[in-house]
Scaffold this motif. Structure first.
Motif, PDB file in Angstrom:
ATOM      1  N   PHE A  80      14.253   8.515 -21.952  1.00 53.65           N
ATOM      2  CA  PHE A  80      14.327   7.069 -21.435  1.00 53.65           C
ATOM      3  C   PHE A  80      13.362   6.943 -20.408  1.00 53.65           C
ATOM      4  O   PHE A  80      12.539   5.686 -20.239  1.00 53.65           O
ATOM      5  CB  PHE A  80      15.563   6.634 -21.226  1.00 53.65           C
ATOM      6  CG  PHE A  80      16.445   6.490 -22.177  1.00 53.65           C
ATOM      7  CD1 PHE A  80      16.198   5.825 -23.582  1.00 53.65           C
ATOM      8  CD2 PHE A  80      18.004   6.523 -22.211  1.00 53.65           C
ATOM      9  CE1 PHE A  80      16.791   5.823 -24.656  1.00 53.65           C
ATOM     10  CE2 PHE A  80      18.915   6.311 -23.209  1.00 53.65           C
ATOM     11  CZ  PHE A  80      18.622   5.928 -24.430  1.00 53.65           C
ATOM     12  N   GLY A  81      13.426   7.959 -19.424  1.00 55.80           N
ATOM     13  CA  GLY A  81      12.494   7.784 -18.211  1.00 55.80           C
ATOM     14  C   GLY A  81      11.074   7.771 -18.730  1.00 55.80           C
ATOM     15  O   GLY A  81      10.152   7.174 -17.947  1.00 55.80           O
ATOM     16  N   GLU A  84      10.019   4.683 -20.159  1.00 56.22           N
ATOM     17  CA  GLU A  84       9.759   3.477 -19.176  1.00 56.22           C
ATOM     18  C   GLU A  84       8.269   3.689 -18.540  1.00 56.22           C
ATOM     19  O   GLU A  84       7.597   2.813 -18.238  1.00 56.22           O
ATOM     20  CB  GLU A  84      10.887   3.456 -18.058  1.00 56.22           C
ATOM     21  CG  GLU A  84      10.794   2.645 -16.969  1.00 56.22           C
ATOM     22  CD  GLU A  84      11.933   2.790 -15.793  1.00 56.22           C
ATOM     23  OE1 GLU A  84      11.953   1.871 -15.027  1.00 56.22           O
ATOM     24  OE2 GLU A  84      12.816   3.722 -15.893  1.00 56.22           O
ATOM     25  N   GLN A  85       8.009   4.912 -18.388  1.00 55.48           N
ATOM     26  CA  GLN A  85       6.678   5.146 -17.637  1.00 55.48           C
ATOM     27  C   GLN A  85       5.569   4.739 -18.621  1.00 55.48           C
ATOM     28  O   GLN A  85       4.552   4.270 -18.337  1.00 55.48           O
ATOM     29  CB  GLN A  85       6.416   6.673 -17.257  1.00 55.48           C
ATOM     30  CG  GLN A  85       7.362   6.824 -16.153  1.00 55.48           C
ATOM     31  CD  GLN A  85       7.013   6.040 -14.841  1.00 55.48           C
ATOM     32  OE1 GLN A  85       5.803   6.064 -14.357  1.00 55.48           O
ATOM     33  NE2 GLN A  85       8.086   5.690 -14.254  1.00 55.48           N
ATOM     34  N   TRP A  87       5.768   2.346 -21.049  1.00 51.91           N
ATOM     35  CA  TRP A  87       5.701   1.060 -21.060  1.00 51.91           C
ATOM     36  C   TRP A  87       4.970   0.271 -19.952  1.00 51.91           C
ATOM     37  O   TRP A  87       4.070  -0.253 -20.253  1.00 51.91           O
ATOM     38  CB  TRP A  87       7.279   0.428 -21.153  1.00 51.91           C
ATOM     39  CG  TRP A  87       7.443  -0.792 -21.585  1.00 51.91           C
ATOM     40  CD1 TRP A  87       6.775  -1.882 -21.251  1.00 51.91           C
ATOM     41  CD2 TRP A  87       8.523  -1.142 -22.263  1.00 51.91           C
ATOM     42  NE1 TRP A  87       7.453  -2.873 -21.859  1.00 51.91           N
ATOM     43  CE2 TRP A  87       8.180  -2.653 -22.764  1.00 51.91           C
ATOM     44  CE3 TRP A  87       9.509  -0.599 -23.563  1.00 51.91           C
ATOM     45  CZ2 TRP A  87       9.154  -3.275 -23.711  1.00 51.91           C
ATOM     46  CZ3 TRP A  87      10.061  -1.084 -24.187  1.00 51.91           C
ATOM     47  CH2 TRP A  87      10.047  -2.611 -24.488  1.00 51.91           C
ATOM     48  N   ILE A  88       5.169   0.853 -18.791  1.00 53.59           N
ATOM     49  CA  ILE A  88       4.787   0.470 -17.268  1.00 53.59           C
ATOM     50  C   ILE A  88       3.154   0.857 -17.431  1.00 53.59           C
ATOM     51  O   ILE A  88       2.270   0.107 -17.079  1.00 53.59           O
ATOM     52  CB  ILE A  88       5.376   1.120 -16.374  1.00 53.59           C
ATOM     53  CG1 ILE A  88       6.685   0.551 -16.199  1.00 53.59           C
ATOM     54  CG2 ILE A  88       4.436   0.763 -14.915  1.00 53.59           C
ATOM     55  CD1 ILE A  88       7.343   1.195 -14.854  1.00 53.59           C
ATOM     56  N   GLN A  93       5.267  -3.153 -25.012  1.00 56.41           N
ATOM     57  CA  GLN A  93       6.091  -2.234 -25.633  1.00 56.41           C
ATOM     58  C   GLN A  93       5.385  -1.314 -26.239  1.00 56.41           C
ATOM     59  O   GLN A  93       4.574  -1.394 -27.104  1.00 56.41           O
ATOM     60  CB  GLN A  93       7.040  -3.291 -26.683  1.00 56.41           C
ATOM     61  CG  GLN A  93       7.872  -2.591 -27.442  1.00 56.41           C
ATOM     62  CD  GLN A  93       8.508  -3.246 -28.342  1.00 56.41           C
ATOM     63  OE1 GLN A  93       9.323  -4.121 -27.991  1.00 56.41           O
ATOM     64  NE2 GLN A  93       8.605  -2.999 -29.912  1.00 56.41           N
ATOM     65  N   PHE A 125      16.886   2.650 -25.828  1.00 59.59           N
ATOM     66  CA  PHE A 125      16.185   2.623 -24.383  1.00 59.59           C
ATOM     67  C   PHE A 125      16.431   1.113 -23.866  1.00 59.59           C
ATOM     68  O   PHE A 125      16.658   1.119 -22.558  1.00 59.59           O
ATOM     69  CB  PHE A 125      14.802   2.798 -24.788  1.00 59.59           C
ATOM     70  CG  PHE A 125      13.973   2.268 -23.372  1.00 59.59           C
ATOM     71  CD1 PHE A 125      13.993   3.138 -22.418  1.00 59.59           C
ATOM     72  CD2 PHE A 125      13.243   1.209 -23.423  1.00 59.59           C
ATOM     73  CE1 PHE A 125      13.287   2.724 -21.032  1.00 59.59           C
ATOM     74  CE2 PHE A 125      12.442   0.821 -22.247  1.00 59.59           C
ATOM     75  CZ  PHE A 125      12.404   1.569 -21.110  1.00 59.59           C
ATOM     76  N   ILE A 129      18.116   0.779 -20.193  1.00 56.39           N
ATOM     77  CA  ILE A 129      17.535  -0.004 -19.246  1.00 56.39           C
ATOM     78  C   ILE A 129      18.253  -1.132 -18.634  1.00 56.39           C
ATOM     79  O   ILE A 129      17.887  -1.442 -17.385  1.00 56.39           O
ATOM     80  CB  ILE A 129      16.024   0.231 -19.580  1.00 56.39           C
ATOM     81  CG1 ILE A 129      15.100   0.298 -18.097  1.00 56.39           C
ATOM     82  CG2 ILE A 129      15.856  -1.478 -19.945  1.00 56.39           C
ATOM     83  CD1 ILE A 129      15.247   1.726 -17.825  1.00 56.39           C
TER      84      ILE A 129
END
Length: 232
Positions: A80-81, A84-85, A87-88, A93, A125, A129
């Protein structure tokens, strides 16, 4: 035509083999490469030679200070972490094709192994989140509060994810075809979509499920759309 043998690499020092792996990894801008990537991108030696010297390709990567190609038993929190990275980093998405070096630390193999398919990984996810204070609601008790509380909250009567029996029923009805483009879908390209979105009180029942391919499942997103009726 002159015939000649290739260089005999059996006595090449270990450090030279490792340095060449790191050279190719640097060239590709990644901290982990597969044996095929090494062979296809200017490796001075063959991946077979390297693997034989260190007992396996992954052992060679470890000795070179690089990450393993397929890391086992990666926790959901780490996946998940990483997601997230990604995605950023890409600002949207991620798609299945985005999960690769250098944007992603882990491969799509890790997500499919852990969650069954890419769509399920994305859904898990989002649930993770958006948790409040780290407390996860039970699947059958998830509720959505409309914006500005203009409408009352609701609770689902069914679980979010269809049972295996229900999946088979949907596949049989739709003929293993995406209902938006008509292509045959198999394996990880099969997505069971809520026609009326789960987030908009759509239930997990045969009448509200449809088969979509990856492309159209991601494109549809949270839209309320039935191909026979159009957008609603």
């Amino acid at each position: 035509m002159k015939y000649q043998l290739k260089d005999f690499n059996r006595n090449i020092p270990d450090n030279e083999l490792l340095e060449d792996i790191k050279r190719v990894a640097t060239k590709l801008g990644t901290n982990s490469i597969s044996s095929r990537d090494y062979n296809d991108n200017g490796g001075k030696y063959t991946a077979g030679t390297v693997a034989a010297r260190f007992s396996s390709w992954n052992n060679a990567l470890l000795n070179a200070g690089l990450q393993l190609v397929h890391q086992r038993d990666v926790s959901k929190e780490k996946l998940f972490g990483n997601l997230e990275q990604v995605w950023i980093t890409i600002g949207r998405q991620p798609t299945f094709r985005d999960i690769k070096q250098p944007a992603s630390k882990y491969s799509t193999h890790q997500y499919v192994t852990k969650f069954g398919n890419w769509r399920s990984a994305l859904e898990a996810f989002v649930d993770y989140i958006n948790l409040e204070d780290g407390v996860e609601a039970k699947e059958s008790e998830l509720s959505i509060t409309p914006e500005l509380n203009e409408q009352p909250t609701f609770k689902h009567k069914t679980k979010r994810f269809p049972s295996e029996r229900l999946k088979v029923q949907v596949l049989m009805r739709d003929g293993n075809k995406c209902r938006l483009c008509g292509i045959i879908v198999t394996g990880d390209n099969i997505n069971f979509d809520h026609i009326k979105p789960w987030s908009k009180d759509g239930e997990t029942v045969l009448e509200n499920l449809q088969v979509l391919c990856d492309t159209h499942n991601l494109a549809k997103g949270n839209l309320d759309y039935d191909p026979e009726l159009g957008s609603r």
